[in-house]
Scaffold this motif. Structure first.
Motif, PDB file in Angstrom:
ATOM      1  N   ARG A 177      -0.283   1.034  -4.248  1.00 51.88           N
ATOM      2  CA  ARG A 177      -0.511   2.191  -3.488  1.00 51.88           C
ATOM      3  C   ARG A 177       0.538   3.373  -4.100  1.00 51.88           C
ATOM      4  N   GLY A 178       0.279   4.471  -3.740  1.00 57.49           N
ATOM      5  CA  GLY A 178       0.937   5.686  -4.242  1.00 57.49           C
ATOM      6  C   GLY A 178       0.767   6.818  -2.841  1.00 57.49           C
ATOM      7  N   PHE A 179       2.117   7.620  -2.790  1.00 56.28           N
ATOM      8  CA  PHE A 179       2.040   8.729  -2.013  1.00 56.28           C
ATOM      9  C   PHE A 179       1.931   9.721  -2.600  1.00 56.28           C
ATOM     10  N   GLY A 180       1.114  10.138  -3.477  1.00 57.14           N
ATOM     11  CA  GLY A 180       0.852  11.349  -4.257  1.00 57.14           C
ATOM     12  C   GLY A 180      -0.429  12.052  -3.828  1.00 57.14           C
TER      13      GLY A 180
ATOM     14  N   ASN B 243      11.859   8.119 -11.755  1.00 60.50           N
ATOM     15  CA  ASN B 243      12.791   7.265 -11.701  1.00 60.50           C
ATOM     16  C   ASN B 243      12.524   5.859 -11.016  1.00 60.50           C
ATOM     17  N   ALA B 244      13.267   4.721 -11.206  1.00 57.16           N
ATOM     18  CA  ALA B 244      13.026   3.510 -10.606  1.00 57.16           C
ATOM     19  C   ALA B 244      14.178   3.652  -9.466  1.00 57.16           C
ATOM     20  N   VAL B 245      13.766   3.501  -8.098  1.00 53.87           N
ATOM     21  CA  VAL B 245      14.388   3.769  -6.886  1.00 53.87           C
ATOM     22  C   VAL B 245      14.586   2.618  -5.966  1.00 53.87           C
ATOM     23  N   PRO B 246      15.370   2.333  -5.324  1.00 55.32           N
ATOM     24  CA  PRO B 246      15.195   1.104  -4.028  1.00 55.32           C
ATOM     25  C   PRO B 246      14.625   2.020  -2.876  1.00 55.32           C
ATOM     26  N   ALA B 247      13.677   1.214  -2.037  1.00 55.35           N
ATOM     27  CA  ALA B 247      13.000   1.827  -1.137  1.00 55.35           C
ATOM     28  C   ALA B 247      13.885   1.859   0.090  1.00 55.35           C
ATOM     29  N   SER B 248      13.569   3.121   0.682  1.00 52.55           N
ATOM     30  CA  SER B 248      14.315   3.310   1.763  1.00 52.55           C
ATOM     31  C   SER B 248      13.665   2.653   3.057  1.00 52.55           C
TER      32      SER B 248
ATOM     33  N   ALA C  48       9.668   1.953   2.739  1.00 59.68           N
ATOM     34  CA  ALA C  48       9.319   0.467   2.848  1.00 59.68           C
ATOM     35  C   ALA C  48       8.486   0.156   3.874  1.00 59.68           C
ATOM     36  N   ARG C  49       8.672   0.543   5.030  1.00 57.22           N
ATOM     37  CA  ARG C  49       7.732   0.539   6.318  1.00 57.22           C
ATOM     38  C   ARG C  49       6.366   1.050   5.860  1.00 57.22           C
ATOM     39  N   ASP C  50       6.367   2.201   5.462  1.00 61.00           N
ATOM     40  CA  ASP C  50       5.028   2.934   5.023  1.00 61.00           C
ATOM     41  C   ASP C  50       4.057   2.081   3.980  1.00 61.00           C
ATOM     42  N   VAL C  51       4.869   1.687   3.237  1.00 56.82           N
ATOM     43  CA  VAL C  51       4.338   0.981   1.793  1.00 56.82           C
ATOM     44  C   VAL C  51       4.029  -0.436   2.190  1.00 56.82           C
ATOM     45  N   GLY C  52       4.639  -0.976   3.210  1.00 58.20           N
ATOM     46  CA  GLY C  52       4.529  -2.464   3.388  1.00 58.20           C
ATOM     47  C   GLY C  52       5.144  -3.319   2.419  1.00 58.20           C
ATOM     48  N   ILE C  53       6.531  -3.218   2.330  1.00 59.89           N
ATOM     49  CA  ILE C  53       7.543  -3.874   1.291  1.00 59.89           C
ATOM     50  C   ILE C  53       8.839  -4.034   2.109  1.00 59.89           C
TER      51      ILE C  53
ATOM     52  N   TYR D  58       5.902   8.263  -4.122  1.00 59.46           N
ATOM     53  CA  TYR D  58       6.286   6.888  -4.646  1.00 59.46           C
ATOM     54  C   TYR D  58       5.199   5.880  -5.069  1.00 59.46           C
ATOM     55  N   PHE D  59       5.407   5.110  -6.089  1.00 57.12           N
ATOM     56  CA  PHE D  59       4.255   4.058  -6.428  1.00 57.12           C
ATOM     57  C   PHE D  59       5.123   2.638  -6.601  1.00 57.12           C
TER      58      PHE D  59
END
Length: 88
Positions: free
Chosen positions: A1-4, A30-35, A39-44, A71-72
């Motif tokens: 999933r992506g937010f682009g 960049n590789a980043v930790p999900a806020s 995280a809630r929006d992506v389901g992680i 975010y991907f």
């Protein structure tokens, strides 16, 4: 999933209109930790690693006409990066 999706829609609209003339996009990856909210929006889980693309889209006169943060999830997309050296 992506937010682009929103950025893609803006680019598609500008390309259809033909103005302003688009010349380049500068993107940081960049590789980043999900806020918590992402995280809630992506389901992680919060803190899971995401690829973060921060992009500026430029017009022929050098103006930034769109800015996006996307975010991907790693493993769900394959990206190809083309780098130019010297005059384009």
């Amino acid at each position: 999933r992506g937010f682009g999706v929103v950025f893609h829609d803006v680019v598609a609209l500008l390309l259809r209109r033909g103005e302003p003339q688009l010349t380049a996009s500068n993107t940081q990856i960049n590789a980043v930790p999900a806020s918590s909210s992402v995280a809630r929006d992506v389901g992680i889980q919060r803190g899971d690693v995401l690829l973060c693309f921060i992009a500026d889209l430029y017009s022929a006169d050098g103006r930034v006409v769109a800015h996006s943060i996307s975010y991907f999830l790693p493993g769900h997309f394959r990206f190809r990066v083309v780098r130019r050296v010297g005059q384009a």
